[in-house]
Design a protein around this motif. Structure first.
Motif, PDB file in Angstrom:
ATOM      1  N   LYS A   1      -5.206  33.802 -44.361  1.00  0.00           N
ATOM      2  CA  LYS A   1      -4.906  32.735 -45.312  1.00  0.00           C
ATOM      3  C   LYS A   1      -4.118  31.595 -44.676  1.00  0.00           C
ATOM      4  O   LYS A   1      -4.365  30.428 -44.954  1.00  0.00           O
ATOM      5  CB  LYS A   1      -4.140  33.293 -46.511  1.00  0.00           C
ATOM      6  CG  LYS A   1      -4.984  34.129 -47.450  1.00  0.00           C
ATOM      7  CD  LYS A   1      -4.174  34.559 -48.672  1.00  0.00           C
ATOM      8  CE  LYS A   1      -5.054  35.352 -49.633  1.00  0.00           C
ATOM      9  NZ  LYS A   1      -4.274  35.792 -50.834  1.00  0.00           N
ATOM     10  N   SER A   2      -3.160  31.926 -43.827  1.00  0.00           N
ATOM     11  CA  SER A   2      -2.347  30.872 -43.202  1.00  0.00           C
ATOM     12  C   SER A   2      -3.182  30.003 -42.274  1.00  0.00           C
ATOM     13  O   SER A   2      -2.979  28.790 -42.190  1.00  0.00           O
ATOM     14  CB  SER A   2      -1.163  31.486 -42.434  1.00  0.00           C
ATOM     15  OG  SER A   2      -1.609  32.317 -41.375  1.00  0.00           O
TER      16      SER A   2
ATOM     17  N   LYS B   1      -7.203  23.273 -43.160  1.00  0.00           N
ATOM     18  CA  LYS B   1      -7.471  22.241 -44.166  1.00  0.00           C
ATOM     19  C   LYS B   1      -6.420  21.141 -44.167  1.00  0.00           C
ATOM     20  O   LYS B   1      -6.422  20.280 -45.053  1.00  0.00           O
ATOM     21  CB  LYS B   1      -7.518  22.885 -45.562  1.00  0.00           C
ATOM     22  CG  LYS B   1      -8.643  23.883 -45.756  1.00  0.00           C
ATOM     23  CD  LYS B   1      -8.599  24.458 -47.172  1.00  0.00           C
ATOM     24  CE  LYS B   1      -9.719  25.456 -47.404  1.00  0.00           C
ATOM     25  NZ  LYS B   1      -9.673  26.009 -48.793  1.00  0.00           N
ATOM     26  N   ASP B   2      -5.535  21.150 -43.184  1.00  0.00           N
ATOM     27  CA  ASP B   2      -4.471  20.147 -43.137  1.00  0.00           C
ATOM     28  C   ASP B   2      -5.063  18.747 -43.013  1.00  0.00           C
ATOM     29  O   ASP B   2      -5.982  18.505 -42.230  1.00  0.00           O
ATOM     30  CB  ASP B   2      -3.543  20.423 -41.952  1.00  0.00           C
ATOM     31  CG  ASP B   2      -2.285  19.588 -42.009  1.00  0.00           C
ATOM     32  OD1 ASP B   2      -1.290  20.055 -42.585  1.00  0.00           O
ATOM     33  OD2 ASP B   2      -2.305  18.453 -41.477  1.00  0.00           O
TER      34      ASP B   2
ATOM     35  N   HIS C   1       3.151  26.551 -39.538  1.00  0.00           N
ATOM     36  CA  HIS C   1       2.053  25.666 -39.903  1.00  0.00           C
ATOM     37  C   HIS C   1       1.909  24.536 -38.886  1.00  0.00           C
ATOM     38  O   HIS C   1       0.792  24.166 -38.509  1.00  0.00           O
ATOM     39  CB  HIS C   1       2.317  25.082 -41.299  1.00  0.00           C
ATOM     40  CG  HIS C   1       1.217  24.208 -41.806  1.00  0.00           C
ATOM     41  ND1 HIS C   1       0.067  24.718 -42.388  1.00  0.00           N
ATOM     42  CD2 HIS C   1       1.063  22.854 -41.791  1.00  0.00           C
ATOM     43  CE1 HIS C   1      -0.737  23.711 -42.721  1.00  0.00           C
ATOM     44  NE2 HIS C   1      -0.138  22.573 -42.374  1.00  0.00           N
ATOM     45  N   GLU C   2       3.031  24.003 -38.433  1.00  0.00           N
ATOM     46  CA  GLU C   2       2.995  22.904 -37.453  1.00  0.00           C
ATOM     47  C   GLU C   2       2.368  23.360 -36.140  1.00  0.00           C
ATOM     48  O   GLU C   2       1.614  22.630 -35.501  1.00  0.00           O
ATOM     49  CB  GLU C   2       4.426  22.394 -37.201  1.00  0.00           C
ATOM     50  CG  GLU C   2       5.053  21.654 -38.361  1.00  0.00           C
ATOM     51  CD  GLU C   2       5.492  22.590 -39.480  1.00  0.00           C
ATOM     52  OE1 GLU C   2       5.593  23.823 -39.226  1.00  0.00           O
ATOM     53  OE2 GLU C   2       5.706  22.098 -40.603  1.00  0.00           O
TER      54      GLU C   2
ATOM     55  N   THR D   1     -15.960  27.110 -37.852  1.00  0.00           N
ATOM     56  CA  THR D   1     -16.662  28.397 -37.731  1.00  0.00           C
ATOM     57  C   THR D   1     -15.758  29.541 -37.300  1.00  0.00           C
ATOM     58  O   THR D   1     -16.201  30.683 -37.265  1.00  0.00           O
ATOM     59  CB  THR D   1     -17.817  28.288 -36.717  1.00  0.00           C
ATOM     60  OG1 THR D   1     -17.296  27.851 -35.446  1.00  0.00           O
ATOM     61  CG2 THR D   1     -18.872  27.313 -37.197  1.00  0.00           C
ATOM     62  N   GLY D   2     -14.494  29.274 -36.965  1.00  0.00           N
ATOM     63  CA  GLY D   2     -13.619  30.330 -36.496  1.00  0.00           C
ATOM     64  C   GLY D   2     -12.325  30.477 -37.265  1.00  0.00           C
ATOM     65  O   GLY D   2     -12.172  31.400 -38.088  1.00  0.00           O
ATOM     66  N   PRO D   3     -11.351  29.591 -37.026  1.00  0.00           N
ATOM     67  CA  PRO D   3     -10.001  29.759 -37.586  1.00  0.00           C
ATOM     68  C   PRO D   3      -9.955  29.910 -39.107  1.00  0.00           C
ATOM     69  O   PRO D   3      -9.089  30.608 -39.629  1.00  0.00           O
ATOM     70  CB  PRO D   3      -9.297  28.465 -37.146  1.00  0.00           C
ATOM     71  CG  PRO D   3     -10.032  28.017 -35.942  1.00  0.00           C
ATOM     72  CD  PRO D   3     -11.457  28.406 -36.174  1.00  0.00           C
TER      73      PRO D   3
END
Length: 310
Positions: free
Chosen positions: A47-48, A54-55, A23-24, A40-42
């Motif tokens: 899901k990850s 959204k971090d 995640h980091e 628009t991409g990632p």
């Protein structure tokens, strides 16, 4: 040689499972992308990646201003559908920020999303919501009572916001240094026709002196003030200059009710003032007829322009 290349590819190349990045690592990569690229991409990879997108660390600011640089779709910006999209983006960014949003620069949002901002973003320092026909005193009052760290506010072209909200902002936000309260060019609205709805153009605020009184009485720490095309009079300008002694920049472009003498007299006590934008513009004869002032020379004194010399 081929085997070595295959081993390298297997270890580092196309066969790598990017969904297994920590995640980091993901948030570090995503932080280097533009806002448009992130949205628009990632988010649609897996899901990850969606979770990383959204971090809260990625949402200390929300700046949509670059997307309004091109006027090609400007008429579409005033539609309910576009407003709903902006509201959805602002609500999402507010939720994902976890209260860490400090800067918001958007246009065409409404009370629906701005009320959520007021409730969830106590650390907000910059709020720019230009051209928001459905932002009213209801949500701005909530902002004023909950976002006490505001230092910059831009409510230009928001005609449903009144002097009452300015009073609450001034009383509750002691760090406020920059206020932008510009209006559209009501003297020659041709540049807006076909883009901005006619009923909105006709709703231009008339209470320039009420707003000026609110600013002068409650915002003593202002350093930059923009009031383009405001309908304030010499009395209103005097109230501002008497109450905002720290002003360094004052924009009065298009303020047709002010004379050059009014401006000089009112600003004479502003020791820190570095620049004043005066109402130097051409006024069509259809708006101000010559008989109103009697002769052309008074136009020159009033607006400091040579455009009227004959």
């Amino acid at each position: 040689m081929d085997n070595e290349g295959g081993q390298v590819e297997a270890e580092f190349g196309l066969n790598s499972d990017w969904s297994e990045l920590t995640h980091e690592c993901l948030t570090n990569v995503l932080a280097r992308l533009t806002l448009h690229d992130r949205w628009t991409g990632p988010m649609f990879v897996c899901k990850s990646w969606l979770h990383a997108s959204k971090d809260s660390s990625l949402f200390s600011t929300l700046d949509l201003e670059p997307h309004f640089d091109s006027p090609a779709d400007s008429a579409h910006w005033w539609t309910p559908d576009f407003e709903r999209k902006i509201d959805a983006m602002l609500r999402s960014a507010t939720d994902w920020s976890g209260g860490s949003l400090t800067e918001i620069r958007v246009r065409h949002c409404s009370d629906r999303s701005l009320s959520l901002v007021a409730d969830r973003c106590p650390n907000l320092e910059v709020l720019s919501i230009r051209s928001c026909p459905n932002v009213t005193d209801a949500s701005m009052d909530r902002v004023a009572f909950r976002c006490l760290k505001l230092r910059e506010v831009d409510i230009s072209y928001c005609y449903e916001i009144s002097h009452e909200s300015l009073v609450f902002l001034g009383r509750n936000c002691p760090n406020l240094k920059i206020l932008k309260r510009n209006l559209m060019n009501w003297l020659d609205p041709s540049q807006h026709i076909g883009i901005v709805p006619n009923e909105y153009l006709n709703a231009c605020p008339q209470d320039g002196d009420s707003e000026a009184a609110a600013i002068g009485k409650t915002m003593p720490h202002l350093e930059r003030l923009e009031l383009r095309f405001s309908k304030l009079s010499a009395k209103g300008l005097a109230l501002i200059c008497d109450g905002c002694l720290n002003l360094e920049y004052l924009d009065l472009s298009g303020c047709a009710n002010l004379t050059s003498r009014d401006i000089v007299n009112a600003t004479s006590n502003l020791k820190n003032l570095k620049k004043v934008e005066k109402p130097n513009f051409y006024i069509p004869r259809s708006v101000f007829h010559t008989e109103r002032y009697g002769h052309w020379r008074l136009y020159d004194d009033r607006f400091q322009t040579d455009a009227f010399r004959i």
